[in-house]
Design a protein around this motif. Structure first.
Motif, short mmCIF file in Angstrom:
data_model
loop_
_atom_site.label_atom_id
_atom_site.label_comp_id
_atom_site.label_asym_id
_atom_site.label_seq_id
_atom_site.Cartn_x
_atom_site.Cartn_y
_atom_site.Cartn_z
N GLN A 1 -6.71 2.60 6.35
CA GLN A 1 -7.38 1.23 5.33
C GLN A 1 -8.74 2.34 5.09
O GLN A 1 -8.42 1.58 4.28
N LYS A 2 -8.94 3.22 5.53
CA LYS A 2 -10.51 4.12 4.91
C LYS A 2 -10.08 4.51 2.81
O LYS A 2 -10.51 4.15 2.35
N ILE A 3 -8.05 4.79 2.88
CA ILE A 3 -8.30 4.35 1.25
C ILE A 3 -7.91 2.86 1.06
O ILE A 3 -8.29 3.16 0.12
N TRP A 4 -7.04 2.58 1.35
CA TRP A 4 -6.99 1.00 1.05
C TRP A 4 -8.82 0.67 0.55
O TRP A 4 -8.57 -0.30 -0.35
N PHE A 5 -9.34 0.21 1.23
CA PHE A 5 -10.20 -0.63 1.64
C PHE A 5 -11.08 -0.13 -0.40
O PHE A 5 -11.16 -0.67 -0.84
N SER A 6 -10.59 1.03 -0.41
CA SER A 6 -11.74 1.59 -1.43
C SER A 6 -11.22 2.37 -2.68
O SER A 6 -11.08 2.62 -3.79
N ILE A 7 -9.70 1.58 -2.45
CA ILE A 7 -8.17 2.57 -3.67
C ILE A 7 -8.59 1.68 -4.99
O ILE A 7 -7.96 2.12 -6.01
N LEU A 8 -8.98 0.24 -5.26
CA LEU A 8 -8.96 0.22 -6.51
C LEU A 8 -10.54 -0.02 -7.01
O LEU A 8 -10.75 -0.09 -7.90
N ASP A 9 -11.15 0.67 -6.34
CA ASP A 9 -12.67 0.65 -6.35
C ASP A 9 -13.52 1.61 -7.70
O ASP A 9 -12.37 2.82 -7.94
N GLU A 10 -13.61 1.52 -9.06
CA GLU A 10 -14.11 2.05 -9.54
C GLU A 10 -14.96 4.04 -9.63
O GLU A 10 -14.53 4.28 -10.16
N ARG B 1 -4.88 -4.22 -2.71
CA ARG B 1 -5.54 -3.21 -2.17
C ARG B 1 -4.27 -2.31 -1.38
O ARG B 1 -4.20 -1.07 -1.15
N ILE B 2 -3.52 -3.07 -0.85
CA ILE B 2 -2.76 -2.64 -0.15
C ILE B 2 -1.60 -2.64 -0.64
O ILE B 2 -0.68 -0.96 -0.54
N GLU B 3 -0.97 -3.31 -1.00
CA GLU B 3 -0.37 -2.27 -2.48
C GLU B 3 0.23 -1.45 -2.87
O GLU B 3 0.71 -0.77 -3.49
N ARG C 1 1.08 3.60 -4.56
CA ARG C 1 0.56 4.99 -4.95
C ARG C 1 0.45 6.38 -3.44
O ARG C 1 -0.12 7.18 -4.20
N GLY C 2 0.36 5.32 -2.80
CA GLY C 2 -0.36 5.92 -1.22
C GLY C 2 -1.39 7.03 -1.95
O GLY C 2 -2.81 6.94 -2.52
N ALA C 3 -1.65 7.89 -0.98
CA ALA C 3 -3.42 8.36 -0.46
C ALA C 3 -3.40 9.59 -1.68
O ALA C 3 -4.37 10.38 -1.44
N ARG C 4 -3.08 9.86 -2.84
CA ARG C 4 -3.28 10.87 -3.46
C ARG C 4 -4.37 10.30 -4.39
O ARG C 4 -4.87 10.85 -5.57
N ASP C 5 -4.52 8.55 -3.43
CA ASP C 5 -6.14 8.20 -5.23
C ASP C 5 -7.27 8.80 -4.80
O ASP C 5 -7.96 7.87 -4.75
N VAL C 6 -7.46 8.71 -3.29
CA VAL C 6 -8.34 9.02 -2.62
C VAL C 6 -9.29 9.48 -3.39
O VAL C 6 -9.38 10.25 -3.89
N ARG C 7 -10.82 9.62 -3.30
CA ARG C 7 -11.73 9.21 -4.20
C ARG C 7 -12.20 10.62 -3.05
O ARG C 7 -12.47 10.34 -2.53
#
Length: 154
Positions: A22-31, A141-143, A148-154
């Motif tokens: 959840q910590k990943i997808w909550f912000s996965i689409l944020d700039e 965000r879940i999709e 994309r998976g965890a590779r988009d973690v900022r």
């Protein structure tokens, strides 16, 4: 509402209920990254607490109490949440919004069909906001997380 997601019911259920995912997808689409704090005690009677926002001054909060858990098929919670000004997330009144959320995860030949039924809204406008904005954004965000998976973690 319903949405077909490109994963198995197990994968979608885990993305929806696992705090680290959840910590990943909550912000996965944020700039740019904001604040995301999530704790999950996944058992009947347990809770999930989430605090998120652009910065420490604009935090939303939600606590879900798990009422039913049938992994990976069904999850029922009671949700209480509010916004950064102390009012409900959408109505700007001095009460906190409490609703019941029923989520089902059904195997489909193209992935997992997620069905969400949320009830207990104080007004049609609040219900419509959740069905057209809140849930659409969460499922987007879940999709993104599932594809994309965890590779988009900022």
């Amino acid at each position: 509402m319903t949405r077909l997601l490109p994963a198995t019911p197990d994968e979608v259920f885990d993305a929806y209920t696992d705090a680290e995912k959840q910590k990943i997808w909550f912000s996965i689409l944020d700039e740019k990254p904001g604040v995301v704090e999530i704790n999950v005690d996944l058992r009947v009677g347990g809770t999930q607490t989430a605090v998120w926002g652009q910065d420490a001054d604009t935090l939303f909060h939600e606590t879900q109490t798990f009422l039913e858990i049938d992994r990976p098929h069904r999850l029922v919670t009671e949700s209480t949440g509010g916004g950064p000004d102390g009012s409900s997330m959408t109505t700007r009144i001095e009460v906190t919004l409490t609703t019941r959320i029923e989520v089902t995860f059904e195997a489909h030949r193209d992935g997992c069909l997620v069905t969400i039924v949320q009830s207990g809204f104080p007004a049609v406008e609040v219900r419509d906001f959740f069905s057209t904005q809140v849930w659409v954004g969460a499922l987007d965000r879940i999709e993104a997380f599932l594809t994309r998976g965890a590779r988009d973690v900022r």
